[in-house]
Design a protein around this motif. Sequence first.
Motif, mmCIF file in Angstrom:
data_model
loop_
_atom_site.group_PDB
_atom_site.id
_atom_site.type_symbol
_atom_site.label_atom_id
_atom_site.label_comp_id
_atom_site.label_asym_id
_atom_site.label_seq_id
_atom_site.Cartn_x
_atom_site.Cartn_y
_atom_site.Cartn_z
ATOM 1 N N ALA A 1 0.830 -1.206 0.000
ATOM 2 C CA ALA A 1 0.000 0.000 0.000
ATOM 3 C C ALA A 1 0.863 1.254 0.000
ATOM 4 C CB ALA A 1 -0.934 -0.003 1.211
ATOM 5 N N ALA A 2 1.954 1.240 0.766
ATOM 6 C CA ALA A 2 2.843 2.403 0.804
ATOM 7 C C ALA A 2 3.494 2.634 -0.560
ATOM 8 C CB ALA A 2 3.914 2.206 1.877
ATOM 9 N N ALA A 3 3.920 1.564 -1.224
ATOM 10 C CA ALA A 3 4.530 1.707 -2.545
ATOM 11 C C ALA A 3 3.520 2.233 -3.560
ATOM 12 C CB ALA A 3 5.091 0.357 -3.000
ATOM 13 N N MET A 4 2.285 1.725 -3.512
ATOM 14 C CA MET A 4 1.247 2.198 -4.423
ATOM 15 C C MET A 4 0.902 3.661 -4.147
ATOM 16 S SD MET A 4 -1.256 -1.144 -4.461
ATOM 17 C CE MET A 4 -2.488 -0.294 -5.439
ATOM 18 N N ARG A 5 0.870 4.016 -2.882
ATOM 19 C CA ARG A 5 0.552 5.402 -2.504
ATOM 20 C C ARG A 5 1.597 6.366 -3.062
ATOM 21 N NH1 ARG A 5 0.191 9.841 -2.095
ATOM 22 N NH2 ARG A 5 -0.609 11.219 -0.474
ATOM 23 N N LEU A 6 2.854 6.008 -2.951
ATOM 24 C CA LEU A 6 3.918 6.874 -3.448
ATOM 25 C C LEU A 6 3.930 6.929 -4.973
ATOM 26 C CD1 LEU A 6 6.624 5.721 -0.910
ATOM 27 C CD2 LEU A 6 5.711 8.033 -1.095
ATOM 28 N N ALA A 7 3.650 5.805 -5.627
ATOM 29 C CA ALA A 7 3.578 5.807 -7.086
ATOM 30 C C ALA A 7 2.431 6.687 -7.570
ATOM 31 C CB ALA A 7 3.403 4.375 -7.601
ATOM 32 N N ARG A 8 1.299 6.613 -6.909
ATOM 33 C CA ARG A 8 0.153 7.445 -7.298
ATOM 34 C C ARG A 8 0.450 8.919 -7.044
ATOM 35 N NH1 ARG A 8 -5.681 6.472 -4.597
ATOM 36 N NH2 ARG A 8 -4.494 7.137 -2.760
ATOM 37 N N PHE A 9 1.146 9.220 -5.970
ATOM 38 C CA PHE A 9 1.493 10.604 -5.676
ATOM 39 C C PHE A 9 2.388 11.176 -6.762
ATOM 40 C CE2 PHE A 9 4.527 13.637 -3.837
ATOM 41 C CZ PHE A 9 3.650 14.621 -3.398
ATOM 42 N N ASN A 10 3.374 10.391 -7.229
ATOM 43 C CA ASN A 10 4.272 10.865 -8.286
ATOM 44 C C ASN A 10 3.519 11.156 -9.575
ATOM 45 O OD1 ASN A 10 6.454 10.667 -6.598
ATOM 46 N ND2 ASN A 10 7.134 8.691 -7.372
ATOM 47 N N ILE A 11 2.492 10.363 -9.860
ATOM 48 C CA ILE A 11 1.701 10.600 -11.059
ATOM 49 C C ILE A 11 0.846 11.842 -10.911
ATOM 50 C CG2 ILE A 11 -0.150 9.675 -12.510
ATOM 51 C CD1 ILE A 11 0.890 6.879 -11.866
ATOM 52 N N GLN A 12 0.259 12.029 -9.728
ATOM 53 C CA GLN A 12 -0.681 13.122 -9.527
ATOM 54 C C GLN A 12 -0.015 14.477 -9.408
ATOM 55 O OE1 GLN A 12 -2.848 11.767 -6.121
ATOM 56 N NE2 GLN A 12 -4.316 10.608 -7.339
#
Length: 270
Positions: A121-132
């Motif tokens: 979940a932490a890895a997905m959260r950071l990946a989504r943040f970089n996209i947004q």
Amino acid sequence: MRERRPRRRREDRPQRFKRGVYLLPSMFTVANLFCGYGCVVYATKQDFDMAAVLIGIAMILDTLDGFVARLTKTSSAFGVQLDSLADVVSFGLAPAILAFTWGLWPLNRLGWAAGFIYLTAAAMRLARFNIQTTTAIDKRYFVGMPSPAAGGVIASTIYLFPEGPQDRQTALLALVMVVLPALLMVSTIRFRSVKAIDVGWHRSYFGLFFVAVMLALIASHPRIALVTMAYTYTVGAIVAWAVARIRKRPGDAVAGELPASEVSPNEGGL
């Protein structure tokens, strides 16, 4: 030859200084990464107090590297990627291992599976943040719980109860402490950015006084103050989201969630 040497040295100085400034934010990021690694080391030694404190220090360093990059105008694509990788370690892997060695171990496979869910979940959260960051999103809010805040929930809880659960029944409470922040990180609930909260810095001395009060509480009762801050931030976002859903009208966007036009098709379930 004697006349040219001073000129070359003077011309090289601005370039060398610029390179040094670019390295400054990355130094804070590497220090953040070091704290995450240190947390894992101390967690395996069952020194849970020190391990939890290192996550807190990593949170401070994670804030400082962004602040320094903006202050010196030295943001770079390399720095962004390095920061994300460091955050995966400090606020993903380190809290997961710390939680398992502290209180999830009585659950055996269920315990390490919960830790892996949190890490993912932490890895997905950071990946989504970089996209947004490349899209037009309200900078006052984070979509999903920030990974440092999620790590802070685990670290502050362990810092308050360093002895940890010793049986399967109480370990189930530790399971909730890990799984709930994981779900919040991949949710679309909006969490307020602390940097964007206006407490009257430009209009009165209240902001400065508020910071002084918080520092006094942390200095006098660090364990209680830190866990209170972590859970207040978490519960506050959930309550605001629930109230917004109750008050929403048909056809209105739910406060705490992104409008459909701002969520990409691949991220709608996050």
